[in-house]
Design an enzyme around this catalytic site. Structure first.
Site, PDB file in Angstrom:
ATOM      1  N   GLU A 194       0.646  -1.033  -0.063  1.00 46.99           N
ATOM      2  CA  GLU A 194      -0.166  -0.062  -0.091  1.00 46.99           C
ATOM      3  C   GLU A 194       0.869   1.539  -0.173  1.00 46.99           C
ATOM      4  OE1 GLU A 194      -2.796  -0.579   3.421  1.00 46.99           O
ATOM      5  OE2 GLU A 194      -3.621  -1.654   2.330  1.00 46.99           O
TER       6      GLU A 194
ATOM      7  N   CYS B 286     -10.292  -0.513   8.094  1.00 45.79           N
ATOM      8  CA  CYS B 286     -10.095   1.318   8.885  1.00 45.79           C
ATOM      9  C   CYS B 286     -10.339   2.170   7.522  1.00 45.79           C
ATOM     10  CB  CYS B 286      -8.840   1.172   8.107  1.00 45.79           C
ATOM     11  SG  CYS B 286      -8.083   0.048   6.580  1.00 45.79           S
TER      12      CYS B 286
END
Length: 393
Positions: free
Chosen positions: A136, A220
């Site tokens: 990421e 998240c």
């Protein structure tokens, strides 16, 4: 607050210069510790935040975890955005908080260098960051693929938090330009119109197989969206000394205490669908102050504050400003039109930002964007969809 203090006190009991030397694996606590310091005035929370930051990259004092966690060298020596983009954005935000509260110039210099690294070669036109799905993470300079772009929704939020803090440190609207671009594109794309479906990554090219989801195993993004949206009013205005900064154009009302006066500002606008903004001042007594009205970078013929993207067509008509119906033309100051006067109840400011559809080209070193253009209008980047284009995209 009691729960937050209980947890923070435990952290301060375990970690520190003469205690355990280690750092958080996912930087966020630094932001919270800085907030606790501002709420309580207890310096130990600020010192703890700075300790965690100063311990990063210190192989002489602890085992380090490398670039993925921005733990490859001391933070004040870092110049490039590397590794996991959400962790990075939160860390740079925490560094900005510590810089503001300690006035440590080495922190300010470091996050400024890193910001240029991002804006010069690692920022998507949508304001998204993190081009690699592996880790990421940030890629190399100009590594901005479209179909495999990651652009996590949480990274967009981290990018906005960081840029807002850099604005607060500097008073320069270029940071709000990045904030606004990310807000309307890199962030809002991560939530459906119904508000209950979400994207985790936000690629710029898709074959339609990837769908928004109500939840993820790593949860998240939905919770972060739910946290950030109610905070948006706090980003619309700012103030310093006798100046009020108008950063975002959002219909609504605000009450601002300035030099012992209660100033009410009301915006009437359809922005971002329309470039006309009216600001109405309400005050019980005349007040002398400076209203600094932002002119977005896109309205200054500059998509982002670097040469990473540029408009491919002619600049639109001029931005116009009126006070009580009369044209005014203050000189642009760091992206703001400053209007100083004794403001009376009912005074109006009218800003008109021309909003044609524009073609945008990427820097030639962005290989996947060669021979392509993006379309945007105002701060909004268009999504060209299959159904609207005879199956050609």
């Amino acid at each position: 607050l009691d729960v937050a203090l209980k947890n923070a006190d435990l952290v301060c009991h375990v970690f520190g210069p003469d205690k355990l030397h280690d750092v958080p694996g996912h930087q966020e606590i630094e932001i919270g510790l800085a907030k606790l310091y501002r709420v309580t005035g207890d310096a130990k929370y600020l010192q703890m935040a700075k300790f965690f930051l100063d311990m990063r990259g210190r192989a002489d004092q602890r085992k380090i975890w490398g670039e993925y966690c921005q733990d490859h060298k001391p933070v004040v020596e870092q110049s490039e955005a590397t590794g996991h983009s959400v962790r990075a954005g939160y860390m740079y935000s925490g560094m900005a908080d510590v810089a503001a509260l300690t006035q440590d110039p080495s922190y300010i210099e470091a996050i400024t260098r890193i910001w240029h690294d991002v804006v010069d070669g690692k920022l998507y036109l949508t304001g998204g960051i993190g081009s690699r799905s592996g880790g990421e993470a940030f890629g190399a300079d100009y590594e901005l693929p479209n179909k495999t772009a990651y652009n996590e929704t949480c990274a967009a939020i981290a990018n906005m938090l960081w840029n807002h803090r850099l604005f607060l440190l500097s008073g320069d609207s270029k940071y709000i330009d990045v904030f606004e671009r990310t807000l309307y594109n890199g962030f809002l794309s991560g939530v459906s119109l119904t508000g209950d479906l979400f994207f985790y990554p936000n690629p710029l090219e898709s074959d339609g197989t990837y769908k928004r989801s109500p939840w993820f195993d790593c949860s998240c993004c939905p919770s972060n969206v739910a946290r950030f949206i109610p905070s948006i009013p706090g980003y619309v205005y700012a103030q310093k000394d006798n100046s009020i900064y108008v950063n975002l154009f959002v219909q609504g009302e605000a009450s601002i205490a300035l030099a012992g006066h209660a100033i009410q500002l009301r915006q009437e606008t359809r922005y971002p669908w329309d470039g006309r903004v009216r600001i109405i001042v309400q005050t019980a007594a005349p007040v002398d102050f400076i209203l600094r009205v932002r002119v977005p970078g896109w309205a200054q013929n500059r998509p982002v504050p670097s040469d990473l993207y540029a408009y491919a067509d002619a600049a639109p008509g001029p931005v116009t400003l009126q006070v009580n119906g009369a044209p005014v033309s203050p000189s642009l100051d760091r992206g703001y039109l400053p209007i100083q006067r004794v403001w009376a109840d009912g005074d109006t400011v009218d800003l008109d930002l021309p909003m044609p559809v524009r073609r945008v080209r990427a820097h030639d070193q962005v290989l996947e964007d060669r021979g392509k253009v993006a379309l945007e209008r105002g701060p909004v980047v268009y999504c060209a969809e299959w159904v609207d284009n005879d199956g050609e995209v």
